[in-house]
Design an enzyme around this catalytic site. Structure first.
Site, mmCIF file in Angstrom:
data_model
loop_
_atom_site.group_PDB
_atom_site.id
_atom_site.type_symbol
_atom_site.label_atom_id
_atom_site.label_comp_id
_atom_site.label_asym_id
_atom_site.label_seq_id
_atom_site.Cartn_x
_atom_site.Cartn_y
_atom_site.Cartn_z
ATOM 1 N N TYR A 50 0.816 -1.218 0.000
ATOM 2 C CA TYR A 50 0.000 0.000 0.000
ATOM 3 C C TYR A 50 0.852 1.272 0.000
ATOM 4 O O TYR A 50 0.354 2.345 0.376
ATOM 5 C CB TYR A 50 -0.952 -0.008 1.192
ATOM 6 N N ASN A 113 -13.507 -3.692 3.661
ATOM 7 C CA ASN A 113 -14.381 -3.761 2.485
ATOM 8 C C ASN A 113 -14.212 -5.050 1.676
ATOM 9 O O ASN A 113 -14.476 -5.089 0.480
ATOM 10 C CB ASN A 113 -14.218 -2.495 1.630
ATOM 11 N N GLU A 127 1.354 -5.631 -8.804
ATOM 12 C CA GLU A 127 0.786 -6.291 -7.625
ATOM 13 C C GLU A 127 0.896 -7.813 -7.718
ATOM 14 O O GLU A 127 1.178 -8.489 -6.718
ATOM 15 C CB GLU A 127 -0.675 -5.850 -7.440
HETATM 16 P P1 CMP Z 1 -8.306 -1.025 -1.472
HETATM 17 O O1 CMP Z 1 -8.959 -1.188 -2.793
HETATM 18 O O2 CMP Z 1 -7.559 -2.207 -0.947
HETATM 19 O O3 CMP Z 1 -7.299 0.212 -1.550
HETATM 20 C C1 CMP Z 1 -6.949 0.983 -0.430
HETATM 21 C C2 CMP Z 1 -7.749 0.629 0.778
HETATM 22 O O4 CMP Z 1 -7.748 1.614 1.790
HETATM 23 C C3 CMP Z 1 -9.212 0.477 0.412
HETATM 24 O O5 CMP Z 1 -9.416 -0.635 -0.367
HETATM 25 C C4 CMP Z 1 -9.845 0.472 1.787
HETATM 26 O O6 CMP Z 1 -9.717 -0.778 2.432
HETATM 27 C C5 CMP Z 1 -8.957 1.485 2.496
HETATM 28 N N1 CMP Z 1 -9.570 2.803 2.529
HETATM 29 C C6 CMP Z 1 -9.862 3.594 1.501
HETATM 30 N N2 CMP Z 1 -10.384 4.750 1.910
HETATM 31 C C7 CMP Z 1 -10.409 4.693 3.248
HETATM 32 C C8 CMP Z 1 -10.837 5.579 4.257
HETATM 33 N N3 CMP Z 1 -11.336 6.788 3.960
HETATM 34 N N4 CMP Z 1 -10.707 5.162 5.521
HETATM 35 C C9 CMP Z 1 -10.191 3.954 5.824
HETATM 36 N N5 CMP Z 1 -9.763 3.068 4.901
HETATM 37 C C10 CMP Z 1 -9.883 3.444 3.630
#
Ligand code: CMP
Length: 139
Positions: A50, A113, A127
């Site tokens: 990340y 999510n 990735e």
């Molecule tokens: P992902 O697609 O894995 O990419 C980045 C991740 O950060 C995203 O899914 C969420 O799990 C997390 N994420 C994105 N926006 C937020 C936020 N505003 N607060 C907390 N986690 C976030």
């Protein structure tokens, strides 16, 4: 064109025993699992994965969440795999995700999510290489 994308079934989903249910939705959307492994990411792995988000306020929490339990990392293959995967995942925030998507069906919140999917072919290649050796991918 038939392409590949990278997917993660996140700790909130593995904790609720949803690996099969999520994978079924990916398969039903026309994607084929050509590599898969269940791992418990280290903090270093999560921070590296990340790295593009490291200036974001949620970076620390995100890395903590992603190391809070096992994940399943997968390579998915199909026609326009990146877009196909993003369509079936739904919006990052499940509150905004369309009916029938993985996040609308299963996600607990914007952070927990349930799934990650690459956002471009370029990032998919990066990735995939971050977690898989070429010989681990069997098309
Ligand atoms: P992902 O697609 O894995 O990419 C980045 C991740 O950060 C995203 O899914 C969420 O799990 C997390 N994420 C994105 N926006 C937020 C936020 N505003 N607060 C907390 N986690 C976030």
């Amino acid at each position: 064109a038939v392409t590949r994308t990278f997917s993660i079934i996140k700790p909130d989903a593995t904790r609720r025993n949803l690996t099969g249910a999520v994978t079924k939705m990916l398969e039903d959307a026309g994607l084929r699992v050509v590599a898969s492994k269940r791992i418990h990411m280290t903090k270093e792995q999560a921070e590296g994965f990340y790295a593009v988000h490291k200036e974001r306020p949620f970076f620390g929490e995100l890395c903590e969440f992603m190391t809070s339990g096992p994940v399943v990392v997968q390579v998915l293959e199909g026609e326009d795999a990146v877009k196909r995967n993003r369509d079936i995942m739904g919006a990052t925030n499940p509150a905004d995700a369309a009916e029938g998507t993985i996040r609308k069906t299963f996600a607990e919140g914007i952070e927990a999510n349930s799934v990650h999917g690459s956002d471009s072919d370029e990032n998919a290649a990066i990735e995939i290489a971050y977690f898989f050796k070429p010989e681990e991918i069997v098309g």
